[in-house]
Motif scaffolding. Structure first.
Motif, PDB file in Angstrom:
ATOM      1  N   ASP A  48      -8.152  35.947 116.129  1.00  0.00           N
ATOM      2  CA  ASP A  48      -7.605  35.701 117.464  1.00  0.00           C
ATOM      3  C   ASP A  48      -6.430  36.663 117.714  1.00  0.00           C
ATOM      4  N   TYR A  49      -5.581  36.821 116.701  1.00  0.00           N
ATOM      5  CA  TYR A  49      -4.421  37.701 116.821  1.00  0.00           C
ATOM      6  C   TYR A  49      -4.865  39.161 116.987  1.00  0.00           C
ATOM      7  N   THR A  56      -7.531  40.376 118.128  1.00  0.00           N
ATOM      8  CA  THR A  56      -8.216  40.686 119.387  1.00  0.00           C
ATOM      9  C   THR A  56      -7.354  40.392 120.617  1.00  0.00           C
ATOM     10  N   SER A  57      -6.193  39.760 120.427  1.00  0.00           N
ATOM     11  CA  SER A  57      -5.380  39.459 121.607  1.00  0.00           C
ATOM     12  C   SER A  57      -4.068  40.228 121.627  1.00  0.00           C
ATOM     13  N   SER A  58      -3.636  40.747 120.501  1.00  0.00           N
ATOM     14  CA  SER A  58      -2.389  41.522 120.484  1.00  0.00           C
ATOM     15  C   SER A  58      -2.728  43.002 120.503  1.00  0.00           C
ATOM     16  N   ARG A  59      -2.119  43.739 121.413  1.00  0.00           N
ATOM     17  CA  ARG A  59      -2.371  45.180 121.474  1.00  0.00           C
ATOM     18  C   ARG A  59      -1.934  45.856 120.170  1.00  0.00           C
ATOM     19  N   SER A  75      -4.589  45.129 117.529  1.00  0.00           N
ATOM     20  CA  SER A  75      -5.838  45.863 117.804  1.00  0.00           C
ATOM     21  C   SER A  75      -5.639  47.338 117.479  1.00  0.00           C
ATOM     22  N   HIS A 123     -15.347  40.349 121.265  1.00  0.00           N
ATOM     23  CA  HIS A 123     -14.083  40.989 121.667  1.00  0.00           C
ATOM     24  C   HIS A 123     -14.193  42.472 121.329  1.00  0.00           C
TER      25      HIS A 123
END
Ligand code: RFL
Ligand code: PHB
Length: 414
Positions: free
Chosen positions: A392-393, A395-398, A401, A103
């Motif tokens: 996971d959070y 890499t998936s939440s702007r 990140s 990611h």
């Protein structure tokens, strides 16, 4: 043996008489001490740097590799950035790899165009030493028996001094202020009387086994890998040299790690389901570092100011130690410049509190990255699931990140 930079023994003897007095005595020629000396020189403030190790040792000690944008800008400002701009590698992101998938955290997009520079710490030291000697400032390697005295009273007229030996000869350097930039095993911090400072510490139950390998980096940008077998990191030093790390025991015995075992472990932990492969090469350096976090409060006592690793240690997972050392001395140089130009002492008095605000935020980030990416021995399945959920959070939440990105490229200076 005299190794006073590039000068002859005779020049060294002559300069000893000048050595007796300076404005700021700096103990330690790591990034903190060298950058401080440069910054002071730019402000017309005289300093002397005393270093116990040889120039060769300092210029070859393999350590950090990631410079924040602010550190890069500062090196350019002090005129020591030319080679870094030519040979360093600018990256605009890092990769997080877990469950076999990669990611990308896009710094440019998440931080409004900011990035990091990959440039070895020892190369930066070479550039700083060269520029410092060229500017005529005084820097002495191979000094022995360093001790400091008369620094405890901020308002007293007594001058602090640094005692040391050079070529067996006892010397005394008197100064207005002492900067303790002598790293985590130095003498300055332990010279502060008992009970004056509080030390905060966390020891991690693991270390990093780091290697340098003659192998082209297998990725354009860094890969931080979380794996059941433990953490691994792929970094680099040049288009021909890879820098790789494996989570290990804090006191790991390197004899148990022949090269083929290291590569086997790196292949396992960095494995991906995306058709990626790791390029191997000859291992040219190996080392183990234990991991800990520590902070002292306050970072000053009288006319002694502690900076960099001498005041705080961060685990390397956030790539912050060198950058934090540079941030400290930037605050100190500004406070000293203010003192010498206007006599104002308030910035000097606020040195510790100004630095500590950044220090604790960087501790928070480094400790968060460390716990998210490492496996603990005996860790239960619940903790494992939490670490995966965190990754996971992130890499998936702007928003998440962006938090990682803005800390990684470096928080703004106050
Ligand atoms: P240093 O670099 O330890 O320099 C202190 C100097 O003081 C000298 N000294 C003395 N001199 C005179 N008298 C005495 N009594 C003395 N006692 C000691 C020492 O010989 C030395 O030359 O501290 P400084 O300047 O505060 O700089 C700190 C950084 O070096 C350190 O935080 C970084 O290397 C940490 N670090 C990283 N930082 C980053 O910003 N980005 C990274 O990517 C990064 N990766 C790392 C790292 C550190 C690592 N290890 C080995 C600890 C990766 C690793 C593996
Ligand atoms: C390195 O290149 O040495 C390096 C990179 C990233 C880190 C730590 C060390 O987090």
């Amino acid at each position: 043996m005299v190794t006073f930079a590039t000068q002859s023994a005779q020049v060294f003897e002559e300069s000893l008489s000048d050595l007796m007095r300076t404005q700021v005595g700096i103990v330690g020629a790591g990034p903190a001490g060298l950058v401080l000396s440069h910054l002071l020189h730019l402000q017309g403030i005289e300093s002397v740097v005393l270093e116990t190790r040889s120039r060769k040792y300092c210029e070859e000690r393999v350590r950090a590799g990631v410079l924040e944008q602010g550190t890069v800008d500062l090196l350019n400002e002090i005129g020591a950035g030319e080679r870094m701009m030519r040979e360093g590698m600018v990256h605009y992101g890092v990769n997080l790899r877990f469950s076999g998938r990669t990611h990308h955290i896009d710094f440019r997009e998440l931080t409004g165009g900011r990035g990091i520079m990959i440039y070895a710490q020892h190369e930066m030291i070479k550039d700083l030493v060269k520029a410092l000697l060229a500017s005529g400032d005084r820097l002495f390697f191979d000094v022995e028996d360093v001790s400091i005295r008369d620094f405890g009273e901020a308002k007293s007229s007594a001058k602090p001094s640094i005692l040391f030996r050079k070529d067996g000869k006892a010397q005394q350097l008197t100064c207005d202020f002492i900067a303790g930039c002598d790293g985590s095993h130095g003498v300055c911090r332990p010279s502060i009387p008992h009970g004056v400072i509080t030390s905060f510490e966390r020891i991690y139950p693991f270390g990093w086994l780091g290697i340098l390998a003659e192998a082209p980096p297998s990725s354009e940008e860094l890969i931080y890998a979380y794996h059941d077998r433990g953490f691994a990191l792929l970094s680099m030093r040049s288009p021909q040299i890879s820098r790789l790390y494996l989570q290990c025991q804090p006191e790991e015995d390197l004899d148990e790690w022949p090269d083929d075992r290291i590569w086997q472990e790196l292949h396992a932990r960095l494995a991906s389901t995306e058709g990626w492969t790791l390029t191997e090469g000859r291992i040219i350096q190996k080392g183990v570092t234990g991991m800990r976090s520590s902070v002292i409060e306050p970072m000053q006592y009288g006319k002694l100011f502690i900076a960099g690793d001498a005041a705080h240690i961060v685990p390397p997972t956030g790539a912050k130690g060198l950058n934090l050392a540079v941030a400290d001395v930037r605050v100190l140089a500004r406070a000293l410049a203010e003192y010498y130009s206007s006599g104002r002492q308030d910035l000097l008095e606020a040195y510790s509190s100004t630095c500590l605000r950044r220090v604790w935020k960087v501790q928070r980030f480094s400790s968060w990255m460390t716990s998210m990416l490492h496996r603990r021995e005996g860790e239960n399945a619940f903790d494992h699931r939490l670490e995966l959920a965190e990754l996971d959070y992130v890499t998936s939440s702007r928003a998440a990140s962006q938090t990682l990105a803005e800390n990684y490229v470096g928080l703004p200076m106050e």
